[in-house]
Design a protein around this motif. Structure first.
Motif, PDB file in Angstrom:
ATOM      1  N   ASP A 176       0.918  -1.261  -0.058  1.00 33.89           N
ATOM      2  CA  ASP A 176       0.080   0.145   0.126  1.00 33.89           C
ATOM      3  C   ASP A 176       0.857   1.270  -0.210  1.00 33.89           C
ATOM      4  O   ASP A 176       1.810   1.500   0.924  1.00 33.89           O
ATOM      5  CB  ASP A 176      -0.926  -0.168   1.200  1.00 33.89           C
ATOM      6  N   PHE A 177       0.741   2.299  -1.114  1.00 36.42           N
ATOM      7  CA  PHE A 177       1.276   3.422  -1.100  1.00 36.42           C
ATOM      8  C   PHE A 177       0.064   4.444  -0.534  1.00 36.42           C
ATOM      9  O   PHE A 177      -0.667   4.844  -1.150  1.00 36.42           O
ATOM     10  CB  PHE A 177       1.722   3.850  -2.544  1.00 36.42           C
ATOM     11  N   VAL A 178       0.250   4.727   0.791  1.00 37.45           N
ATOM     12  CA  VAL A 178      -0.597   5.401   1.573  1.00 37.45           C
ATOM     13  C   VAL A 178      -0.248   6.840   1.580  1.00 37.45           C
ATOM     14  O   VAL A 178       0.641   7.321   2.308  1.00 37.45           O
ATOM     15  CB  VAL A 178      -0.830   4.815   2.950  1.00 37.45           C
ATOM     16  N   LYS A 179      -1.139   7.907   0.951  1.00 41.32           N
ATOM     17  CA  LYS A 179      -0.729   9.425   1.205  1.00 41.32           C
ATOM     18  C   LYS A 179      -1.183   9.870   2.402  1.00 41.32           C
ATOM     19  O   LYS A 179      -2.627   9.671   2.537  1.00 41.32           O
ATOM     20  CB  LYS A 179      -1.303  10.081  -0.186  1.00 41.32           C
ATOM     21  N   THR A 180      -0.450  10.405   3.187  1.00 41.12           N
ATOM     22  CA  THR A 180      -0.945  10.628   4.786  1.00 41.12           C
ATOM     23  C   THR A 180      -1.618  11.964   4.821  1.00 41.12           C
ATOM     24  O   THR A 180      -2.296  12.216   5.721  1.00 41.12           O
ATOM     25  CB  THR A 180       0.177  10.667   5.447  1.00 41.12           C
ATOM     26  N   ILE A 196       0.103   2.069 -10.318  1.00 38.67           N
ATOM     27  CA  ILE A 196       0.079   2.565  -9.178  1.00 38.67           C
ATOM     28  C   ILE A 196       0.043   4.279  -9.068  1.00 38.67           C
ATOM     29  O   ILE A 196       0.702   4.737  -9.865  1.00 38.67           O
ATOM     30  CB  ILE A 196       1.161   2.257  -8.111  1.00 38.67           C
ATOM     31  N   GLU A 197      -0.923   4.712  -8.405  1.00 43.35           N
ATOM     32  CA  GLU A 197      -1.021   6.343  -8.578  1.00 43.35           C
ATOM     33  C   GLU A 197       0.489   7.028  -8.380  1.00 43.35           C
ATOM     34  O   GLU A 197       0.644   7.883  -9.073  1.00 43.35           O
ATOM     35  CB  GLU A 197      -2.015   6.763  -7.326  1.00 43.35           C
ATOM     36  N   TYR A 198       1.226   6.498  -7.679  1.00 42.00           N
ATOM     37  CA  TYR A 198       2.515   7.001  -7.115  1.00 42.00           C
ATOM     38  C   TYR A 198       3.395   7.314  -8.613  1.00 42.00           C
ATOM     39  O   TYR A 198       3.745   8.318  -8.958  1.00 42.00           O
ATOM     40  CB  TYR A 198       3.409   6.199  -6.213  1.00 42.00           C
ATOM     41  N   PHE A 199       3.562   6.270  -9.188  1.00 45.81           N
ATOM     42  CA  PHE A 199       4.142   6.218 -10.449  1.00 45.81           C
ATOM     43  C   PHE A 199       3.459   6.882 -11.790  1.00 45.81           C
ATOM     44  O   PHE A 199       3.866   7.599 -12.473  1.00 45.81           O
ATOM     45  CB  PHE A 199       4.632   4.912 -11.209  1.00 45.81           C
ATOM     46  N   LYS A 200       1.866   6.424 -11.918  1.00 42.67           N
ATOM     47  CA  LYS A 200       1.334   7.177 -12.668  1.00 42.67           C
ATOM     48  C   LYS A 200       1.115   8.798 -13.009  1.00 42.67           C
ATOM     49  O   LYS A 200       1.275   9.491 -13.880  1.00 42.67           O
ATOM     50  CB  LYS A 200      -0.209   6.585 -12.751  1.00 42.67           C
TER      51      LYS A 200
END
Length: 219
Positions: free
Chosen positions: A101-105, A160-164
């Motif tokens: 999980d890449f969780v945006k805090t 993944i949103e992080y890379f996209k």
């Protein structure tokens, strides 16, 4: 090759809304009680040059690696020996691997003038990575995956949103399950500028050994 596992892998597509980044990035790499050094990375097209100081006997030299993503080739260069070793290179595949999980805090900050957002990536064993990342460097996807700043490297997680969305971490902290810091990488300088092609070629007076063909050879 400690720094390779931290900094340095392929894909296609650029971000589309701005000129793709060309220039240099300098990073501080810290492994508590083991390593504290400054590495420099040059990015041009689909070429990457990574430099790191190395202790050789009683002196310090800077070895570097040139990676050509399009040619699937990596060149390891030792200036003190005037030696270049060419090896085949392929991006690691992450397909089929469990996606953490890449969780945006929601936490935000500024690093080197770039707005950054905090992501937390947790592993099943309790380890975690804390990444402070920006979308304003405009690094194309193949380069972003190579210059991952301690995050998983390779093909297969492009959705993944992080890379996209083009995030690039400017500060990454890897912590053990008990909260102990295992390593930290932080970008200390970013410079956009045109880079000479000579930075990504082997100097003509160096011995060159090619291990990318069916057998090793030299020329």
């Amino acid at each position: 090759r400690l720094f390779l596992s931290f900094s340095i892998v392929a894909g296609s597509a650029s971000l589309g809304h701005a000129e793709v980044f060309e220039g240099t990035m300098e990073s501080q790499i810290i492994v508590p009680s083991q390593v504290n050094l400054r590495a420099k990375t040059f990015l041009k097209g689909h070429m990457v040059r990574s430099e790191i100081p190395m202790q050789v006997f009683n002196s310090t030299t800077t070895a570097y690696i040139i990676t050509d993503i399009d040619k699937h080739q990596q060149i390891n260069i030792w200036p003190d020996r005037k030696l270049a070793v060419v090896e085949p290179w392929r991006p690691k595949s992450l397909k089929g691997m469990p996606i953490p999980d890449f969780v945006k805090t929601g936490n935000k900050d500024t690093i080197l003038g770039y707005p950054v957002e905090q992501f937390v990536i947790r592993a099943p064993d309790g380890q975690l990575m804390e990444a402070w990342a920006t979308t304003q460097l405009d690094i194309a996807l193949p380069m972003r995956q190579m210059y991952s700043m301690g995050l998983p490297q390779g093909e297969g997680w492009e959705d993944i949103e992080y890379f996209k969305k083009g995030y690039v971490s400017l500060r990454t902290v890897h912590k053990a399950a008990n909260g102990t810091v295992k390593f930290q990488i932080e970008v200390k300088k970013v410079e956009r500028k045109a880079l000479a092609s000579d930075l990504f070629t082997v100097p003509p007076d160096y011995q060159r050994t090619d291990q990318s063909s069916s057998g090793p050879g030299s020329r």
